[in-house]
Design a protein around this motif. Structure first.
Motif, PDB file in Angstrom:
ATOM      1  N   TRP A  28      -4.727   7.663  -0.948  1.00  0.00           N
ATOM      2  CA  TRP A  28      -3.632   8.178  -0.135  1.00  0.00           C
ATOM      3  C   TRP A  28      -2.318   7.772  -0.785  1.00  0.00           C
ATOM      4  N   ALA A  30       1.728   6.862   0.146  1.00  0.00           N
ATOM      5  CA  ALA A  30       2.727   6.587   1.176  1.00  0.00           C
ATOM      6  C   ALA A  30       3.900   7.547   1.025  1.00  0.00           C
ATOM      7  N   LEU A  39       2.919  -3.093   3.482  1.00  0.00           N
ATOM      8  CA  LEU A  39       1.588  -2.581   3.792  1.00  0.00           C
ATOM      9  C   LEU A  39       0.860  -3.517   4.752  1.00  0.00           C
ATOM     10  N   GLN A  42       2.160  -3.115   8.194  1.00  0.00           N
ATOM     11  CA  GLN A  42       1.680  -1.874   8.797  1.00  0.00           C
ATOM     12  C   GLN A  42       0.240  -2.036   9.288  1.00  0.00           C
ATOM     13  N   ARG A  43      -0.591  -2.689   8.478  1.00  0.00           N
ATOM     14  CA  ARG A  43      -1.981  -2.906   8.877  1.00  0.00           C
ATOM     15  C   ARG A  43      -2.082  -3.825  10.089  1.00  0.00           C
ATOM     16  N   TYR A 108      -4.593   3.722   5.426  1.00  0.00           N
ATOM     17  CA  TYR A 108      -3.818   2.585   4.934  1.00  0.00           C
ATOM     18  C   TYR A 108      -4.445   1.247   5.325  1.00  0.00           C
ATOM     19  N   ASN A 112      -5.553   0.618  -0.597  1.00  0.00           N
ATOM     20  CA  ASN A 112      -4.134   0.573  -0.942  1.00  0.00           C
ATOM     21  C   ASN A 112      -3.645   1.956  -1.355  1.00  0.00           C
ATOM     22  N   PRO A 113      -2.355   2.241  -1.167  1.00  0.00           N
ATOM     23  CA  PRO A 113      -1.823   3.538  -1.601  1.00  0.00           C
ATOM     24  C   PRO A 113      -1.680   3.580  -3.118  1.00  0.00           C
TER      25      PRO A 113
END
Length: 269
Positions: A28, A30, A39, A42-43, A108, A112-113
């Motif tokens: 993915w 971001a 990150l 966000q997680r 996410y 990892n992006p």
């Protein structure tokens, strides 16, 4: 990316033939390049709020533990123990518990992006503004301050109960991956994850021994280490945010009737 846990509109039996959990080929990007700190924030925000959605708390715990461990074999074992089925092997495409509830985990939280960037101290940006841009929720567990009023309230409550000579009963549930629940009481002031494991092995209904099996304990999606001290929370404190559960290093706070998952694995002869 969204999150949901809902009853499957289809017959749950259609999801019984699942595939192993996978990370390979999951990618993915971001919307904007983000750092590891952003990150992780966000997680953390997702896992703190996910149990408030529909679905079973213990399944959210298992999903978090599986998605956060780098050990793919362990992740699969955790999901198998919780009877979680992944039709495609990708939790972002939906997975099911044994009751037919459907859960979705954003990508996410799994990988990892492709545009993850190194931390850059030369970039001057307001951290709180960045946090609001990512998600408007409370800061991650690792940034919890112990001098907040809520943390002080919980600590005082725990200390009061720990010193109480009258009420020393703090029942919890150990949910074995062998589909058996053990009902135990936490010992105030002297209980550690290691000593709790010993008591599980000694329980007459467990039918396991340290010579034949290994145990991994999981609480609220975190794999517990043997040197962690277990503190007791009363019913009111156990309803607080998950950030309070691991506010102290090497300490886990468990509410009354809290469910600790125990992943049982047989040792190779």
């Amino acid at each position: 990316m969204g999150c949901c846990a809902s009853r499957s509109a289809d017959d749950p039996s259609t999801a019984t033939k699942g595939k192993p959990f996978k990370r390979a080929q999951l990618t993915w990007v971001a919307e904007e390049p983000i750092t590891r700190t952003q990150l992780d924030r966000q997680r953390t925000a997702f896992w703190e709020t996910a149990p408030s959605y529909e679905g079973r708390r213990e399944i959210w715990q298992a999903l978090q533990a599986a998605c956060t461990t780098p050990d793919l074999h362990l992740a699969r074992s955790i999901l198998d123990a919780a009877n979680v089925t992944l039709p495609t092997g990708n939790p972002a495409e939906g997975c099911f518990d044994e009751l037919g509830n459907r859960y979705e985990i954003p990508l996410y939280c799994i990988v990892n992006p492709s545009n993850l960037v190194p931390e850059d101290n030369s970039v001057h940006e307001d951290e709180s503004e960045t946090a609001q841009m990512i998600t408007p929720v409370s800061p991650p567990i690792i940034h919890t301050t112990t001098n907040s009023s809520s943390s002080l309230s919980i600590r005082h409550s725990v200390e009061k109960k720990s010193n109480s000579p009258i009420d020393t009963s703090h029942p919890i549930i150990i949910r074995l991956s062998t589909a058996k629940d053990l009902h135990l009481d936490i010992h105030y002031q002297k209980e550690t994850v290691g000593s709790l494991k010993v008591r599980i092995f000694e329980h007459p209904e467990a039918n396991i021994t340290p010579k034949t099996h290994t145990l991994r304990l999981i609480y609220l999606g975190r794999i517990l280490q043997d040197n962690m001290t277990i503190e007791c929370e009363d019913a009111e404190a156990s309803q607080t945010k998950l950030e309070n559960t691991f506010a102290k290093p090497h300490t886990v706070r468990v509410g009354k009737a809290g469910v600790i998952q125990a992943l049982v694995a047989k040792k190779d002869n």
